[in-house]
Design a protein around this motif. Structure first.
Motif, PDB file in Angstrom:
ATOM      1  N   ALA A 140       0.830  -1.207   0.000  1.00 44.52           N
ATOM      2  CA  ALA A 140       0.000   0.000   0.000  1.00 44.52           C
ATOM      3  C   ALA A 140       0.866   1.260   0.000  1.00 44.52           C
ATOM      4  O   ALA A 140       1.863   1.325   0.718  1.00 44.52           O
ATOM      5  CB  ALA A 140      -0.891  -0.008   1.231  1.00 44.52           C
ATOM      6  N   GLN A 143      -3.491   4.846   2.907  1.00 45.99           N
ATOM      7  CA  GLN A 143      -4.338   4.069   3.799  1.00 45.99           C
ATOM      8  C   GLN A 143      -5.396   3.243   3.060  1.00 45.99           C
ATOM      9  O   GLN A 143      -5.611   2.071   3.382  1.00 45.99           O
ATOM     10  CB  GLN A 143      -5.008   5.000   4.797  1.00 45.99           C
ATOM     11  N   GLN A 146      -4.308   0.025   1.622  1.00 48.32           N
ATOM     12  CA  GLN A 146      -4.183  -1.131   2.526  1.00 48.32           C
ATOM     13  C   GLN A 146      -5.393  -2.057   2.466  1.00 48.32           C
ATOM     14  O   GLN A 146      -5.335  -3.198   2.920  1.00 48.32           O
ATOM     15  CB  GLN A 146      -3.966  -0.653   3.960  1.00 48.32           C
ATOM     16  N   PRO A 166       3.784  -5.957   3.393  1.00 49.34           N
ATOM     17  CA  PRO A 166       3.452  -4.787   4.223  1.00 49.34           C
ATOM     18  C   PRO A 166       4.627  -3.808   4.291  1.00 49.34           C
ATOM     19  O   PRO A 166       4.449  -2.645   4.622  1.00 49.34           O
ATOM     20  CB  PRO A 166       3.160  -5.378   5.605  1.00 49.34           C
TER      21      PRO A 166
END
Ligand code: PAF
Length: 297
Positions: A140, A143, A146, A166
């Motif tokens: 990502a 936000q 994600q 991540p």
């Protein structure tokens, strides 16, 4: 899904074909003025794609930008007015810093950064060869990005292996390190990647990687000289027969991605007051050639 690939070069065309074969509605957006572009993968029958169709672009659930780093700003900003804010934007290119530059323009969208070791070659506008199996990592940028982990299944089903990382910044820095080591040298010397395994490049490669390790550690990226050197060596071996993208760009006297590869490293080093003389010298040599072609135009 409705998917548009912006910049169907070798990697973009490979994804376009694989996603179409996996059952998605895929269209292209490119500099070509044709309304349809036929693409054939590894000698298979050609598949028709619509090109530069605004309705298809506007209906896209996912837009994958596979343009060069220096084209990201222009390519994306010009298309944003046609897109809904829930359209996912995914960026896949060599180098770093291009997406940061346009962050304020794209942050209303879910944004994904990707890096791949898939290798492809496009001998002409209509043919693509898948020259090396690799892995694609997604992560990502913001936000809402994600919430897009489901894309792993979508993309992995079309062209495995795809995984979610991540810590995508770490993966991007590792790829940047590989590009800093391989691209300027192969471009300046006009040699295939495998030629860098010659002992005469050992010293310069080791200095490039030492400088990278210092900068990456200053950025808080967990890495060691030995790990980076091993990754660079592995890619040199795995892509020994390949002409790097910078070798090709310099051969055809095209603008290179050096500003977003070695240039990005130098900018980051400067912020942390780290000297990177070997990378700086290679950067200056590539820029000198680029400037010479520009003057000829
Ligand atoms: O830019 C390239 O050509 C590729 O990223 C790599 C990994 C250096 C292989 O040729």
């Amino acid at each position: 899904m409705n998917i548009t690939i912006v910049g169907p070069g070798a990697i973009g065309s490979l994804w376009a074909i694989k996603l179409l074969q996996a059952g998605h509605n895929v269209s292209l957006w490119s500099r070509a003025t044709d309304t349809t572009i036929d693409l054939s993968l590894d000698g298979q029958a050609s598949l028709p794609f619509s090109n530069n169709n605004i309705e298809k672009l506007a209906a896209s659930d996912l837009v994958i930008f596979t343009v060069k780093a220096w084209q990201v700003e222009e390519a994306s900003i010009s298309l944003l007015p046609y897109l809904d804010s829930d359209t996912i934007l995914m960026f896949l290119h060599n180098g770093m810093g291009a997406v940061d530059k346009i962050a304020t323009h794209i942050n209303a969208h879910p944004v994904i950064l990707a890096t791949t070791t898939q290798a492809a070659f496009k001998p002409d506008r209509y043919r693509v060869s898948h020259t090396g199996l690799g892995q694609t990592q997604l992560g990502a940028f913001n936000q809402t990005g994600q919430q897009c982990t489901f894309l792993v299944d979508v993309l992995d089903n079309a062209l495995p292996a795809v995984s979610w990382n991540p810590e995508i910044k770490t993966a991007l820095w590792t790829k940047l390190a590989i590009n800093c080591a391989i691209n300027p040298l192969t471009g300046l010397e006009q040699i295939k990647n495998g030629a860098l395994a010659d002992q005469k490049f050992e010293g310069v490669l080791s200095s490039i990687i030492k400088e990278l390790t210092q900068v990456m550690q200053a950025k808080g990226i967990t890495c060691s000289f030995d790990e980076l050197a091993a990754s660079v060596k592995q890619v040199i071996q795995a892509t020994a027969q390949n002409n790097s993208s910078m070798k090709q760009d310099m051969f055809y006297q095209r603008k290179t991605e050096v500003d977003f590869i070695t240039g990005y490293l130098i900018k980051t080093a400067l912020k942390h007051q780290i000297d990177v003389p070997v990378n700086q010298k290679l950067f200056a040599q590539v820029k000198e050639q680029e400037n010479r072609w520009n003057q000829q135009d």
